[in-house]
Motif scaffolding. Structure first.
Motif, PDB file in Angstrom:
ATOM      1  N   GLN A  30       0.833  -1.201   0.000  1.00  0.00           N
ATOM      2  CA  GLN A  30       0.000   0.000   0.000  1.00  0.00           C
ATOM      3  C   GLN A  30       0.869   1.253   0.000  1.00  0.00           C
ATOM      4  OE1 GLN A  30      -4.135   0.740   2.138  1.00  0.00           O
ATOM      5  NE2 GLN A  30      -2.492   0.904   3.608  1.00  0.00           N
ATOM      6  N   HIS A  31       1.963   1.219   0.755  1.00  0.00           N
ATOM      7  CA  HIS A  31       2.891   2.345   0.764  1.00  0.00           C
ATOM      8  C   HIS A  31       3.530   2.542  -0.612  1.00  0.00           C
ATOM      9  CE1 HIS A  31       3.126   3.968   4.842  1.00  0.00           C
ATOM     10  NE2 HIS A  31       2.933   2.742   5.292  1.00  0.00           N
ATOM     11  N   VAL A  32       3.867   1.440  -1.283  1.00  0.00           N
ATOM     12  CA  VAL A  32       4.461   1.534  -2.617  1.00  0.00           C
ATOM     13  C   VAL A  32       3.464   2.130  -3.607  1.00  0.00           C
ATOM     14  CG1 VAL A  32       5.402   0.213  -4.546  1.00  0.00           C
ATOM     15  CG2 VAL A  32       6.064  -0.366  -2.212  1.00  0.00           C
ATOM     16  N   MET A  66      16.085   6.282 -20.769  1.00  0.00           N
ATOM     17  CA  MET A  66      14.847   6.579 -20.056  1.00  0.00           C
ATOM     18  C   MET A  66      14.506   5.428 -19.106  1.00  0.00           C
ATOM     19  SD  MET A  66      12.141   8.681 -19.753  1.00  0.00           S
ATOM     20  CE  MET A  66      11.664   9.561 -21.243  1.00  0.00           C
ATOM     21  N   THR A  67      14.607   4.212 -19.600  1.00  0.00           N
ATOM     22  CA  THR A  67      14.319   3.050 -18.771  1.00  0.00           C
ATOM     23  C   THR A  67      15.289   2.964 -17.604  1.00  0.00           C
ATOM     24  OG1 THR A  67      13.404   1.822 -20.638  1.00  0.00           O
ATOM     25  CG2 THR A  67      14.166   0.524 -18.771  1.00  0.00           C
ATOM     26  N   TYR A  68      16.557   3.236 -17.859  1.00  0.00           N
ATOM     27  CA  TYR A  68      17.561   3.176 -16.799  1.00  0.00           C
ATOM     28  C   TYR A  68      17.251   4.161 -15.682  1.00  0.00           C
ATOM     29  CZ  TYR A  68      22.090   3.300 -14.437  1.00  0.00           C
ATOM     30  OH  TYR A  68      23.097   3.253 -13.486  1.00  0.00           O
ATOM     31  N   MET A  69      16.847   5.387 -16.045  1.00  0.00           N
ATOM     32  CA  MET A  69      16.553   6.388 -15.013  1.00  0.00           C
ATOM     33  C   MET A  69      15.317   6.011 -14.213  1.00  0.00           C
ATOM     34  SD  MET A  69      17.578  10.004 -16.847  1.00  0.00           S
ATOM     35  CE  MET A  69      17.406  10.891 -15.302  1.00  0.00           C
ATOM     36  N   ILE A  70      14.326   5.424 -14.864  1.00  0.00           N
ATOM     37  CA  ILE A  70      13.153   4.933 -14.142  1.00  0.00           C
ATOM     38  C   ILE A  70      13.566   3.817 -13.187  1.00  0.00           C
ATOM     39  CG2 ILE A  70      10.939   3.750 -14.383  1.00  0.00           C
ATOM     40  CD1 ILE A  70      10.615   5.185 -17.090  1.00  0.00           C
ATOM     41  N   GLN A  71      14.397   2.929 -13.692  1.00  0.00           N
ATOM     42  CA  GLN A  71      14.905   1.818 -12.890  1.00  0.00           C
ATOM     43  C   GLN A  71      15.635   2.327 -11.654  1.00  0.00           C
ATOM     44  OE1 GLN A  71      17.523  -0.634 -15.227  1.00  0.00           O
ATOM     45  NE2 GLN A  71      18.320  -1.744 -13.458  1.00  0.00           N
ATOM     46  N   MET A  72      16.492   3.326 -11.819  1.00  0.00           N
ATOM     47  CA  MET A  72      17.242   3.879 -10.690  1.00  0.00           C
ATOM     48  C   MET A  72      16.321   4.582  -9.691  1.00  0.00           C
ATOM     49  SD  MET A  72      20.300   2.902 -11.116  1.00  0.00           S
ATOM     50  CE  MET A  72      19.519   1.426 -11.816  1.00  0.00           C
ATOM     51  N   SER A  73      15.235   5.170 -10.188  1.00  0.00           N
ATOM     52  CA  SER A  73      14.285   5.824  -9.289  1.00  0.00           C
ATOM     53  C   SER A  73      13.679   4.814  -8.315  1.00  0.00           C
ATOM     54  CB  SER A  73      13.166   6.505 -10.087  1.00  0.00           C
ATOM     55  OG  SER A  73      13.667   7.563 -10.848  1.00  0.00           O
ATOM     56  N   MET A  74      13.331   3.642  -8.833  1.00  0.00           N
ATOM     57  CA  MET A  74      12.767   2.605  -7.970  1.00  0.00           C
ATOM     58  C   MET A  74      13.821   2.018  -7.038  1.00  0.00           C
ATOM     59  SD  MET A  74      10.154   0.631 -10.573  1.00  0.00           S
ATOM     60  CE  MET A  74      11.382   0.353 -11.866  1.00  0.00           C
ATOM     61  N   LEU A  75      14.989   1.712  -7.595  1.00  0.00           N
ATOM     62  CA  LEU A  75      16.036   1.064  -6.807  1.00  0.00           C
ATOM     63  C   LEU A  75      16.489   1.923  -5.638  1.00  0.00           C
ATOM     64  CD1 LEU A  75      18.120  -1.181  -6.371  1.00  0.00           C
ATOM     65  CD2 LEU A  75      19.591  -0.036  -8.038  1.00  0.00           C
ATOM     66  N   PHE A  76      16.795   3.190  -5.918  1.00  0.00           N
ATOM     67  CA  PHE A  76      17.364   4.023  -4.857  1.00  0.00           C
ATOM     68  C   PHE A  76      16.305   4.612  -3.932  1.00  0.00           C
ATOM     69  CE2 PHE A  76      20.877   3.775  -7.872  1.00  0.00           C
ATOM     70  CZ  PHE A  76      21.848   3.283  -7.004  1.00  0.00           C
ATOM     71  N   ALA A  77      15.058   4.653  -4.369  1.00  0.00           N
ATOM     72  CA  ALA A  77      13.984   4.960  -3.420  1.00  0.00           C
ATOM     73  C   ALA A  77      13.902   3.846  -2.388  1.00  0.00           C
ATOM     74  CB  ALA A  77      12.657   5.115  -4.150  1.00  0.00           C
ATOM     75  N   GLY A  78      14.013   2.593  -2.857  1.00  0.00           N
ATOM     76  CA  GLY A  78      13.990   1.462  -1.935  1.00  0.00           C
ATOM     77  C   GLY A  78      15.185   1.455  -1.005  1.00  0.00           C
ATOM     78  N   ILE A  79      16.377   1.702  -1.546  1.00  0.00           N
ATOM     79  CA  ILE A  79      17.584   1.709  -0.712  1.00  0.00           C
ATOM     80  C   ILE A  79      17.532   2.837   0.312  1.00  0.00           C
ATOM     81  CG2 ILE A  79      20.071   2.132  -0.769  1.00  0.00           C
ATOM     82  CD1 ILE A  79      20.142   0.611  -3.440  1.00  0.00           C
ATOM     83  N   ALA A  80      17.139   4.041  -0.132  1.00  0.00           N
ATOM     84  CA  ALA A  80      17.049   5.174   0.802  1.00  0.00           C
ATOM     85  C   ALA A  80      16.003   4.916   1.881  1.00  0.00           C
ATOM     86  CB  ALA A  80      16.701   6.455   0.034  1.00  0.00           C
ATOM     87  N   VAL A 339       6.941  -2.542   8.280  1.00  0.00           N
ATOM     88  CA  VAL A 339       5.968  -2.561   7.191  1.00  0.00           C
ATOM     89  C   VAL A 339       6.523  -1.789   5.992  1.00  0.00           C
ATOM     90  CG1 VAL A 339       3.750  -1.591   6.460  1.00  0.00           C
ATOM     91  CG2 VAL A 339       3.881  -2.931   8.560  1.00  0.00           C
ATOM     92  N   VAL A 340       7.096  -0.630   6.249  1.00  0.00           N
ATOM     93  CA  VAL A 340       7.689   0.183   5.186  1.00  0.00           C
ATOM     94  C   VAL A 340       8.925  -0.506   4.614  1.00  0.00           C
ATOM     95  CG1 VAL A 340       8.822   2.393   4.697  1.00  0.00           C
ATOM     96  CG2 VAL A 340       6.750   2.338   6.093  1.00  0.00           C
ATOM     97  N   THR A 341       9.658  -1.217   5.461  1.00  0.00           N
ATOM     98  CA  THR A 341      10.809  -1.986   4.980  1.00  0.00           C
ATOM     99  C   THR A 341      10.388  -2.991   3.915  1.00  0.00           C
ATOM    100  OG1 THR A 341      12.001  -1.762   7.085  1.00  0.00           O
ATOM    101  CG2 THR A 341      12.651  -3.578   5.648  1.00  0.00           C
ATOM    102  N   ILE A 342       9.258  -3.648   4.123  1.00  0.00           N
ATOM    103  CA  ILE A 342       8.740  -4.603   3.134  1.00  0.00           C
ATOM    104  C   ILE A 342       8.457  -3.894   1.819  1.00  0.00           C
ATOM    105  CG2 ILE A 342       6.768  -6.088   2.573  1.00  0.00           C
ATOM    106  CD1 ILE A 342       6.652  -6.817   5.560  1.00  0.00           C
ATOM    107  N   GLY A 343       7.845  -2.717   1.900  1.00  0.00           N
ATOM    108  CA  GLY A 343       7.608  -1.932   0.686  1.00  0.00           C
ATOM    109  C   GLY A 343       8.901  -1.560  -0.009  1.00  0.00           C
ATOM    110  N   ALA A 344       9.943  -1.219   0.770  1.00  0.00           N
ATOM    111  CA  ALA A 344      11.239  -0.870   0.195  1.00  0.00           C
ATOM    112  C   ALA A 344      11.848  -2.039  -0.564  1.00  0.00           C
ATOM    113  CB  ALA A 344      12.189  -0.406   1.298  1.00  0.00           C
ATOM    114  N   LEU A 345      11.666  -3.238  -0.039  1.00  0.00           N
ATOM    115  CA  LEU A 345      12.208  -4.426  -0.703  1.00  0.00           C
ATOM    116  C   LEU A 345      11.546  -4.644  -2.060  1.00  0.00           C
ATOM    117  CD1 LEU A 345      12.500  -6.856   2.349  1.00  0.00           C
ATOM    118  CD2 LEU A 345      14.342  -5.612   1.202  1.00  0.00           C
ATOM    119  N   PHE A 346      10.239  -4.380  -2.154  1.00  0.00           N
ATOM    120  CA  PHE A 346       9.548  -4.473  -3.443  1.00  0.00           C
ATOM    121  C   PHE A 346      10.148  -3.492  -4.444  1.00  0.00           C
ATOM    122  CE2 PHE A 346       6.030  -6.446  -1.004  1.00  0.00           C
ATOM    123  CZ  PHE A 346       5.777  -7.533  -1.825  1.00  0.00           C
TER     124      PHE A 346
END
Length: 464
Positions: A30-32, A66-80, A339-346
């Motif tokens: 839900q957070h994601v 474009m795909t790479y930047m979208i990919q990095m947005s998801m990856l580093f949002a999760g890591i942060a 709970v948010v950690t689980i969302g970050a892993l996704f």
């Protein structure tokens, strides 16, 4: 009423409590859903600006970047987000704070990459990296810094961010940035999917409850996407060429030091730090009924900066805490950081799969435009809401008037800066930085009361 299958009221207010997995996973998703569109949109905007600025042949970003930047947005949002929820020593609030790509930086990033003679993505990512380091250092002084920026200043800054983005939202909803040889820009065929997004979003936001209401923008974009698909505006060709798994690349776009971009990133880092402090306080108040501790506020700021610096190193964009997820914590009453950690892993898993980014990249620009019209308008509205806390005496009205006039005026007429240097144009053309600079300086140097000011501090009267 408390759902006893999740936990007791005392447990729900505890950030260290983990609900049963059957409940924790849906809550994490839900957070994601609440932040997903806002998280990937800045990457699409910046990548599009970089491609448009250099034409459609040699310099355009094209599909892979474009795909790479979208990919990095998801990856580093999760890591942060993981840095915030799990923590590394003093870094991280250890609260259910969701990190994502920040809209606040977009008005500064677009001029940095759009147009001939700009620093491009190499200069931008270097600025993000160094701005993240500066943001990290703000953790040591975030307390006094917060007190130096009253609602008059922060509200104006947020309002200017929204105003600077509104034109982009309308352009995208009408079919992209208007150029010669684009006859379908502004046609009914372009506007129809965008309007579907807006209408569906409004209906779901105000006439539904629960996760559907929380994810209204996302569902609205899905509805607009289906309409665009039926109208033949969607192409799936790029998905097939995307790989299944890919790792981030250090210095993907190179390293180029551009002081205009670095200064802009550092200035906006101050705004982002104040926003994160507010979000940390909002989570503890809404979820646990208490103020955020100094340790939590400092840790949240450290995590903001570290997440941004790491993202910049690999071609990602600046991160900040997401306010919509603060509201979600208050709505669900679940303070669990796990709970948010689980969302970050996704988010992290999705960030390693380019086909996810490629699928997002199939969303037509007008469909995305319908979503950002809503989101950018909400940014501006948030600024107005913050300004409602200001005591509107003549002093504050003059500060607001001068700062808004100069900042918004330069945004409307950037050619007024044509005889300044490249650095000045990058810093000033969005209007955001001059407006914020004027508001901060005038607020610090002008006396609290103007001689002869007979306006009551709480009145909304205008200048005679």
């Amino acid at each position: 009423m408390t759902d006893t299958s999740i936990g007791t009221p005392a447990q729900l207010r505890d950030p260290d409590y983990t609900p049963p997995l059957a409940k924790a996973v849906p809550l994490g998703l839900q957070h994601v859903l609440a932040m997903f569109v806002s998280n990937v949109t800045p990457a699409i905007l910046v990548a599009g600006a970089a491609g448009i600025g250099f034409g459609s042949d040699q310099g355009a970003l094209g599909f892979p970047d474009m795909t790479y930047m979208i990919q990095m947005s998801m990856l580093f949002a999760g890591i942060a987000t993981l840095i915030q929820t799990i923590g590394i020593g003093p870094v991280g609030a250890r609260l259910p704070i969701v990190q994502g790509t920040s809209f606040a930086f977009v008005p500064v990033m677009i001029p940095a990459v759009a147009g001939a003679g700009t620093a491009g993505l190499a200069g931008l990512m270097t600025g993000v990296l160094l701005g993240g380091v500066f943001h990290f250092l703000l953790g040591f002084v975030v307390g006094p810094l917060r007190k130096a920026l009253p609602p008059l200043v922060t509200g104006l800054i947020v309002l200017m961010i929204g105003l600077a983005l509104l034109r982009v939202g309308i352009q995208y909803a009408a079919g992209g940035v208007p150029k010669m040889g684009t006859p379908d820009f502004g046609t009914l065929a372009m506007w129809t999917p965008a309007l579907v997004v807006i209408v569906v979003t409004l209906i779901l936001k105000f006439f539904t409850r629960g996760i559907v209401s929380v994810a209204a923008v996302l569902v609205g974009i899905v509805a607009g996407y289906l309409v665009a698909l039926m109208m033949g505006q969607v192409s799936f060709n790029s998905i097939g060429s995307a790989s299944w798994v890919a790792a981030p690349v250090p210095f993907k776009y190179g390293f180029e030091l551009n002081w205009a971009i670095v200064i802009g990133m550092c200035f906006m880092a101050i705004v982002s730090a104040i926003e994160t402090v507010g979000d940390a306080s909002g989570i503890t108040k809404g979820g646990a009924g208490r103020e955020a501790t100094d340790k939590e506020v400092t840790g949240a700021t450290f995590a903001d900066g570290l997440g941004t610096a790491i993202a910049g190193l690999f071609g990602g964009l600046p991160n900040t805490s997401f306010s919509q997820n603060v509201g979600l914590v208050a709505m669900t009453g679940v303070m669990s950081r796990h709970v948010v950690t689980i969302g970050a892993l996704f988010l992290i898993v999705a960030g390693f799969i380019p086909k996810v980014g490629a699928a997002i990249n199939t969303v037509p620009i007008n469909v995305l435009g319908g979503g950002v019209v809503v989101m950018f308008g909400m940014v501006a509205a948030s600024g107005v809401n913050m300004l409602s806390d200001v005591a509107w005496n003549r002093r504050n009205m003059v500060i607001f008037a001068i700062s808004l006039s100069v900042g918004f005026g330069l945004q409307l007429e950037p050619s007024a800066l044509q005889h300044t240097g490249e650095t000045a144009q990058i810093l000033l053309s969005s209007g955001l930085l001059p407006a914020a600079f004027l508001a901060i300086v005038l607020n610090l140097i002008l006396p609290e009361h103007i001689v002869g000011d007979d306006l009551d501090d709480r009145s909304g009267a205008g200048i005679d």
